[in-house]
Design a protein around this motif. Structure first.
Motif, PDB file in Angstrom:
ATOM      1  N   GLU A  76       0.836  -1.216  -0.056  1.00 39.67           N
ATOM      2  CA  GLU A  76      -0.048   0.015  -0.197  1.00 39.67           C
ATOM      3  C   GLU A  76       1.001   1.280   0.139  1.00 39.67           C
ATOM      4  OE1 GLU A  76      -3.726  -2.022   2.575  1.00 39.67           O
ATOM      5  OE2 GLU A  76      -2.711   0.027   3.299  1.00 39.67           O
ATOM      6  N   GLU A  77       1.900   1.179   0.914  1.00 32.88           N
ATOM      7  CA  GLU A  77       2.689   2.461   0.809  1.00 32.88           C
ATOM      8  C   GLU A  77       3.698   2.784  -0.061  1.00 32.88           C
ATOM      9  OE1 GLU A  77       3.717   3.100   5.041  1.00 32.88           O
ATOM     10  OE2 GLU A  77       1.746   3.139   5.783  1.00 32.88           O
ATOM     11  N   LEU A  78       4.338   1.679  -0.345  1.00 33.50           N
ATOM     12  CA  LEU A  78       5.522   1.666  -1.307  1.00 33.50           C
ATOM     13  C   LEU A  78       5.382   1.115  -2.545  1.00 33.50           C
ATOM     14  CD1 LEU A  78       8.308   0.894   1.273  1.00 33.50           C
ATOM     15  CD2 LEU A  78       7.696   2.894   0.615  1.00 33.50           C
ATOM     16  N   GLY A  79       4.103   0.516  -2.838  1.00 32.65           N
ATOM     17  CA  GLY A  79       4.030  -0.083  -4.116  1.00 32.65           C
ATOM     18  C   GLY A  79       4.781  -1.331  -4.546  1.00 32.65           C
ATOM     19  N   VAL A  80       5.327  -2.014  -3.555  1.00 34.69           N
ATOM     20  CA  VAL A  80       6.257  -3.270  -3.660  1.00 34.69           C
ATOM     21  C   VAL A  80       5.791  -4.450  -3.228  1.00 34.69           C
ATOM     22  CG1 VAL A  80       8.227  -1.678  -4.067  1.00 34.69           C
ATOM     23  CG2 VAL A  80       7.722  -2.596  -1.833  1.00 34.69           C
ATOM     24  N   GLN A  81       5.850  -5.553  -3.864  1.00 37.87           N
ATOM     25  CA  GLN A  81       5.733  -7.162  -3.202  1.00 37.87           C
ATOM     26  C   GLN A  81       7.115  -7.482  -3.065  1.00 37.87           C
ATOM     27  OE1 GLN A  81       2.736  -8.358  -2.603  1.00 37.87           O
ATOM     28  NE2 GLN A  81       1.818  -6.800  -3.489  1.00 37.87           N
ATOM     29  N   ALA A  82       7.377  -7.786  -1.760  1.00 40.07           N
ATOM     30  CA  ALA A  82       8.654  -8.328  -1.330  1.00 40.07           C
ATOM     31  C   ALA A  82       8.511  -9.116  -0.021  1.00 40.07           C
ATOM     32  CB  ALA A  82       9.741  -7.065  -0.881  1.00 40.07           C
ATOM     33  N   PRO A  83       9.306 -10.259  -0.010  1.00 41.52           N
ATOM     34  CA  PRO A  83       9.023 -10.911   1.242  1.00 41.52           C
ATOM     35  C   PRO A  83       9.483  -9.966   2.610  1.00 41.52           C
ATOM     36  CG  PRO A  83      10.286 -12.267  -0.484  1.00 41.52           C
ATOM     37  CD  PRO A  83      10.084 -10.978  -0.739  1.00 41.52           C
ATOM     38  N   VAL A  84       8.651 -10.442   3.478  1.00 40.25           N
ATOM     39  CA  VAL A  84       9.118  -9.472   5.056  1.00 40.25           C
ATOM     40  C   VAL A  84       9.776 -10.820   5.985  1.00 40.25           C
ATOM     41  CG1 VAL A  84       7.713  -7.721   4.453  1.00 40.25           C
ATOM     42  CG2 VAL A  84       6.716  -9.653   5.774  1.00 40.25           C
ATOM     43  N   ARG A  85      10.438 -10.360   6.697  1.00 42.54           N
ATOM     44  CA  ARG A  85      11.170 -11.125   7.514  1.00 42.54           C
ATOM     45  C   ARG A  85      10.772 -10.429   8.928  1.00 42.54           C
ATOM     46  NH1 ARG A  85      15.674 -12.036  10.480  1.00 42.54           N
ATOM     47  NH2 ARG A  85      16.499  -9.808   9.616  1.00 42.54           N
ATOM     48  N   PHE A  86      10.361 -11.338  10.028  1.00 43.36           N
ATOM     49  CA  PHE A  86       9.981 -10.847  11.251  1.00 43.36           C
ATOM     50  C   PHE A  86      11.425 -10.474  11.931  1.00 43.36           C
ATOM     51  CE2 PHE A  86      10.032 -11.354  15.842  1.00 43.36           C
ATOM     52  CZ  PHE A  86       9.019 -10.548  16.269  1.00 43.36           C
ATOM     53  N   VAL A  87      11.615  -9.508  12.793  1.00 46.29           N
ATOM     54  CA  VAL A  87      12.856  -9.139  13.316  1.00 46.29           C
ATOM     55  C   VAL A  87      12.754  -9.231  14.839  1.00 46.29           C
ATOM     56  CG1 VAL A  87      15.021  -7.725  13.579  1.00 46.29           C
ATOM     57  CG2 VAL A  87      13.990  -8.020  11.322  1.00 46.29           C
ATOM     58  N   VAL A  88      12.007  -8.270  15.161  1.00 49.64           N
ATOM     59  CA  VAL A  88      11.580  -8.171  16.675  1.00 49.64           C
ATOM     60  C   VAL A  88      10.298  -7.382  17.180  1.00 49.64           C
ATOM     61  CG1 VAL A  88      12.842  -5.826  16.907  1.00 49.64           C
ATOM     62  CG2 VAL A  88      12.841  -7.203  18.874  1.00 49.64           C
ATOM     63  N   LYS A  89       9.774  -7.779  18.304  1.00 49.25           N
ATOM     64  CA  LYS A  89       8.520  -7.230  18.678  1.00 49.25           C
ATOM     65  C   LYS A  89       8.817  -6.312  20.118  1.00 49.25           C
ATOM     66  CE  LYS A  89       4.807  -9.491  20.471  1.00 49.25           C
ATOM     67  NZ  LYS A  89       3.824 -10.438  20.348  1.00 49.25           N
ATOM     68  N   PHE A  90       8.384  -5.453  20.209  1.00 49.55           N
ATOM     69  CA  PHE A  90       8.487  -4.877  21.617  1.00 49.55           C
ATOM     70  C   PHE A  90       7.117  -4.035  21.918  1.00 49.55           C
ATOM     71  CE2 PHE A  90      10.400  -1.788  18.456  1.00 49.55           C
ATOM     72  CZ  PHE A  90      10.194  -0.590  19.043  1.00 49.55           C
ATOM     73  N   LEU A  91       7.079  -3.436  23.337  1.00 54.47           N
ATOM     74  CA  LEU A  91       6.154  -2.676  23.517  1.00 54.47           C
ATOM     75  C   LEU A  91       6.689  -1.193  23.433  1.00 54.47           C
ATOM     76  CD1 LEU A  91       3.107  -2.385  24.854  1.00 54.47           C
ATOM     77  CD2 LEU A  91       4.157  -2.716  27.140  1.00 54.47           C
ATOM     78  N   ASN A  92       6.030  -0.550  22.509  1.00 60.09           N
ATOM     79  CA  ASN A  92       6.628   0.750  22.437  1.00 60.09           C
ATOM     80  C   ASN A  92       5.361   1.765  22.819  1.00 60.09           C
ATOM     81  OD1 ASN A  92       7.431   3.077  21.170  1.00 60.09           O
ATOM     82  ND2 ASN A  92       7.187   2.442  19.173  1.00 60.09           N
ATOM     83  N   ARG A  93       6.144   2.733  23.582  1.00 58.30           N
ATOM     84  CA  ARG A  93       5.286   3.845  24.416  1.00 58.30           C
ATOM     85  C   ARG A  93       5.240   5.337  23.728  1.00 58.30           C
ATOM     86  NH1 ARG A  93       2.096   1.223  28.135  1.00 58.30           N
ATOM     87  NH2 ARG A  93       2.890  -0.462  29.235  1.00 58.30           N
ATOM     88  N   ASN A  94       6.051   5.175  22.593  1.00 60.09           N
ATOM     89  CA  ASN A  94       6.224   6.382  22.100  1.00 60.09           C
ATOM     90  C   ASN A  94       5.254   6.515  20.762  1.00 60.09           C
ATOM     91  OD1 ASN A  94       8.319   7.557  23.568  1.00 60.09           O
ATOM     92  ND2 ASN A  94       9.863   6.429  22.335  1.00 60.09           N
ATOM     93  N   GLY A  95       5.332   7.814  20.210  1.00 63.62           N
ATOM     94  CA  GLY A  95       4.386   7.861  19.221  1.00 63.62           C
ATOM     95  C   GLY A  95       3.087   8.541  19.702  1.00 63.62           C
ATOM     96  N   LEU A  96       1.962   8.090  18.860  1.00 65.06           N
ATOM     97  CA  LEU A  96       0.779   8.578  19.153  1.00 65.06           C
ATOM     98  C   LEU A  96       0.054   8.032  20.474  1.00 65.06           C
ATOM     99  CD1 LEU A  96      -1.260   8.858  15.611  1.00 65.06           C
ATOM    100  CD2 LEU A  96      -0.313  10.740  16.829  1.00 65.06           C
ATOM    101  N   SER A  97       0.101   6.836  20.528  1.00 58.97           N
ATOM    102  CA  SER A  97      -0.453   5.737  21.675  1.00 58.97           C
ATOM    103  C   SER A  97       0.431   4.694  21.869  1.00 58.97           C
ATOM    104  CB  SER A  97      -1.912   5.673  21.222  1.00 58.97           C
ATOM    105  OG  SER A  97      -2.026   4.687  20.435  1.00 58.97           O
ATOM    106  N   PRO A  98       0.249   3.868  22.998  1.00 57.87           N
ATOM    107  CA  PRO A  98       1.076   2.844  23.378  1.00 57.87           C
ATOM    108  C   PRO A  98       0.607   1.798  22.419  1.00 57.87           C
ATOM    109  CG  PRO A  98      -0.309   3.097  25.024  1.00 57.87           C
ATOM    110  CD  PRO A  98      -0.471   4.269  24.271  1.00 57.87           C
ATOM    111  N   HIS A  99       1.627   0.854  21.835  1.00 58.47           N
ATOM    112  CA  HIS A  99       1.288  -0.154  20.982  1.00 58.47           C
ATOM    113  C   HIS A  99       2.360  -1.288  20.909  1.00 58.47           C
ATOM    114  CE1 HIS A  99       3.273   2.829  18.617  1.00 58.47           C
ATOM    115  NE2 HIS A  99       4.024   1.776  18.116  1.00 58.47           N
TER     116      HIS A  99
END
Length: 166
Positions: free
Chosen positions: A81-104
């Motif tokens: 949607e954002e870049l108009g490309v199809q490419a395989p994505v590889r998971f790297v890391v997940k974390f609780l982020n409290r910066n930005g608009l709201s926590p997520h």
């Protein structure tokens, strides 16, 4: 609609994204750090007319995880949607982020793009490939989205861990 989640990333309810942001409820976001074949990182500048962080630079493409969607599915969808490309994505890391608009919960993925992206001009006014050192210098000189620094920090830390280490 997004899934409101708890501190262990377990689904609590289905809510509107705007409501989750307004009330500070945890929800899920998936992003992708894009590299080219030389290892450079794609940096983007958000359009000035966007409601959230207009004109800010960012180091990853992504957005909210839809109801019933996996982090990886959301990362792939957002890349298209954002870049108009199809490419395989590889998971790297997940974390609780409290910066930005709201926590997520923020799941960071990586993709090697086969060529230049074709970004949505309504969302992105500029993009370019930077080496890691150029990117770090740019982050000192330019205004980046609030979670860009955390995203990059977790991404680099995960990349440095030996395989199989949490």
């Amino acid at each position: 609609m997004v899934e409101r989640v708890d501190e262990q990333d377990r689904v609590l309810a289905v809510v509107g994204r705007d409501e989750a942001v307004r009330r500070g409820w945890l929800h899920r976001i998936a992003v992708t750090v894009c590299r080219d074949r030389e290892g450079r990182i794609l940096v983007q500048r958000r359009s000035e007319h966007l409601a959230r962080f207009p004109g800010h630079y960012e180091v990853a493409s992504g957005g909210a995880v839809a109801v019933g969607e996996s982090y990886e599915e959301a990362a792939s969808r957002e890349l298209a949607e954002e870049l108009g490309v199809q490419a395989p994505v590889r998971f790297v890391v997940k974390f609780l982020n409290r910066n930005g608009l709201s926590p997520h919960w923020l799941a960071v993925h990586e993709a090697v793009l086969p060529g230049d992206p074709n970004p949505d001009p309504d969302k992105m006014m500029w993009h370019g490939w930077l080496s890691e050192s150029e990117l770090l210098r740019s982050m000192e000189e330019n205004l980046f989205t609030p979670d860009s620094r955390d995203t990059l920090s977790h991404y680099f830390a995960a990349a440095e861990r030996p395989s199989g280490q949490p």
